[in-house]
Design a protein around this motif. Sequence first.
Motif, mmCIF file in Angstrom:
data_model
loop_
_atom_site.group_PDB
_atom_site.id
_atom_site.type_symbol
_atom_site.label_atom_id
_atom_site.label_comp_id
_atom_site.label_asym_id
_atom_site.label_seq_id
_atom_site.Cartn_x
_atom_site.Cartn_y
_atom_site.Cartn_z
ATOM 1 N N ASP A 193 -1.612 1.328 -15.552
ATOM 2 C CA ASP A 193 -0.542 0.505 -14.966
ATOM 3 C C ASP A 193 0.368 1.246 -13.995
ATOM 4 O OD1 ASP A 193 -1.261 -1.897 -16.037
ATOM 5 O OD2 ASP A 193 -0.101 -1.574 -17.890
ATOM 6 N N HIS A 194 -0.088 2.379 -13.504
ATOM 7 C CA HIS A 194 0.713 3.118 -12.517
ATOM 8 C C HIS A 194 -0.131 3.418 -11.287
ATOM 9 C CE1 HIS A 194 4.379 3.977 -14.787
ATOM 10 N NE2 HIS A 194 3.586 3.922 -15.832
ATOM 11 N N PRO A 195 0.501 3.410 -10.105
ATOM 12 C CA PRO A 195 -0.239 3.815 -8.908
ATOM 13 C C PRO A 195 -0.712 5.261 -9.041
ATOM 14 C CG PRO A 195 1.831 2.743 -8.316
ATOM 15 C CD PRO A 195 1.883 2.997 -9.794
ATOM 16 N N VAL A 196 -1.975 5.502 -8.672
ATOM 17 C CA VAL A 196 -2.510 6.874 -8.673
ATOM 18 C C VAL A 196 -3.135 7.233 -7.322
ATOM 19 C CG1 VAL A 196 -2.807 7.108 -11.171
ATOM 20 C CG2 VAL A 196 -4.652 6.101 -9.803
ATOM 21 N N ALA A 197 -3.110 6.292 -6.372
ATOM 22 C CA ALA A 197 -3.495 6.603 -4.989
ATOM 23 C C ALA A 197 -2.591 5.760 -4.101
ATOM 24 C CB ALA A 197 -4.958 6.273 -4.728
ATOM 25 N N VAL A 198 -1.904 6.416 -3.183
ATOM 26 C CA VAL A 198 -0.947 5.713 -2.323
ATOM 27 C C VAL A 198 -1.058 6.216 -0.894
ATOM 28 C CG1 VAL A 198 0.774 5.186 -4.110
ATOM 29 C CG2 VAL A 198 0.895 7.365 -2.904
ATOM 30 N N ARG A 199 -0.626 5.364 0.008
ATOM 31 C CA ARG A 199 -0.669 5.712 1.418
ATOM 32 C C ARG A 199 0.605 5.205 2.098
ATOM 33 N NH1 ARG A 199 -4.170 3.461 6.304
ATOM 34 N NH2 ARG A 199 -2.926 4.616 7.784
ATOM 35 N N GLN A 200 1.139 6.008 2.986
ATOM 36 C CA GLN A 200 2.272 5.564 3.808
ATOM 37 C C GLN A 200 2.135 6.250 5.163
ATOM 38 O OE1 GLN A 200 6.193 6.795 2.482
ATOM 39 N NE2 GLN A 200 7.194 5.193 3.681
ATOM 40 N N GLY A 201 1.931 5.479 6.208
ATOM 41 C CA GLY A 201 1.804 6.051 7.555
ATOM 42 C C GLY A 201 0.732 7.121 7.615
ATOM 43 N N ASN A 202 1.140 8.336 7.989
ATOM 44 C CA ASN A 202 0.199 9.443 8.157
ATOM 45 C C ASN A 202 -0.115 10.170 6.848
ATOM 46 O OD1 ASN A 202 3.012 10.147 8.435
ATOM 47 N ND2 ASN A 202 2.420 12.227 8.992
#
Length: 190
Positions: A153-162
């Motif tokens: 229930d937790h994010p383990v791959a994230v992306r933001q811009g670069n």
Amino acid sequence: MKVGVLALQGDFREHLKAVADCGHAPVDVRRVSELESVDALILPGGESTTIVHLAQNFDLYQPIRDSISKGLPVYGSCAGMILLADRIVDGIKDQKSFGGLDITVRRNAFGRQVDSFESDLNFNGKSLHAVFIRAPWVEEVGPGVEVLSTAADHPVAVRQGNLLATSFHPELTEDLAVHRYFFEEICKGR
Ligand SMILES: NC(=O)CC[C@H](N)C(=O)O
């Protein structure tokens, strides 16, 4: 593309191999001149406090922060995720990161070394076998952050811009999907 891997501590050799397996030119980064020569950078798994400490000793701490804010594509796995996070909980007192990702990470969130585990998860719509070693998870994400995978229930791959970060270690498996995503979706066109 010339892809640097911060080679101060941790599993940088595995990332250098993954870069080469994807058809790009791997560069060990230990000096500012090497940092300045690359089109993208990978922060490996390892020990986040040690990596920051060594980056300061090698005069790379501020140059890496500056490169991130100027838009250099950077991918961090595990300790590398912690190093990209703007906020850290359960770290050492006043633990530093390079920052750039508008997330709060919890260090060692899944438990101790003995609680390390492997799990099949969904990464950006495809199944992926993921290795978690004393891994962090993402506790909070800012509005500009896209979640690519979750576990427990937790994010383990994230992306933001670069910037891209995973709690797990794709460099330790044969599946190059995360590295390819970084090169094709984030580095391309920058
Ligand atoms: N496998 C890893 O990279 C572990 C990260 C480590 N627990 C840290 O806090 O830095």
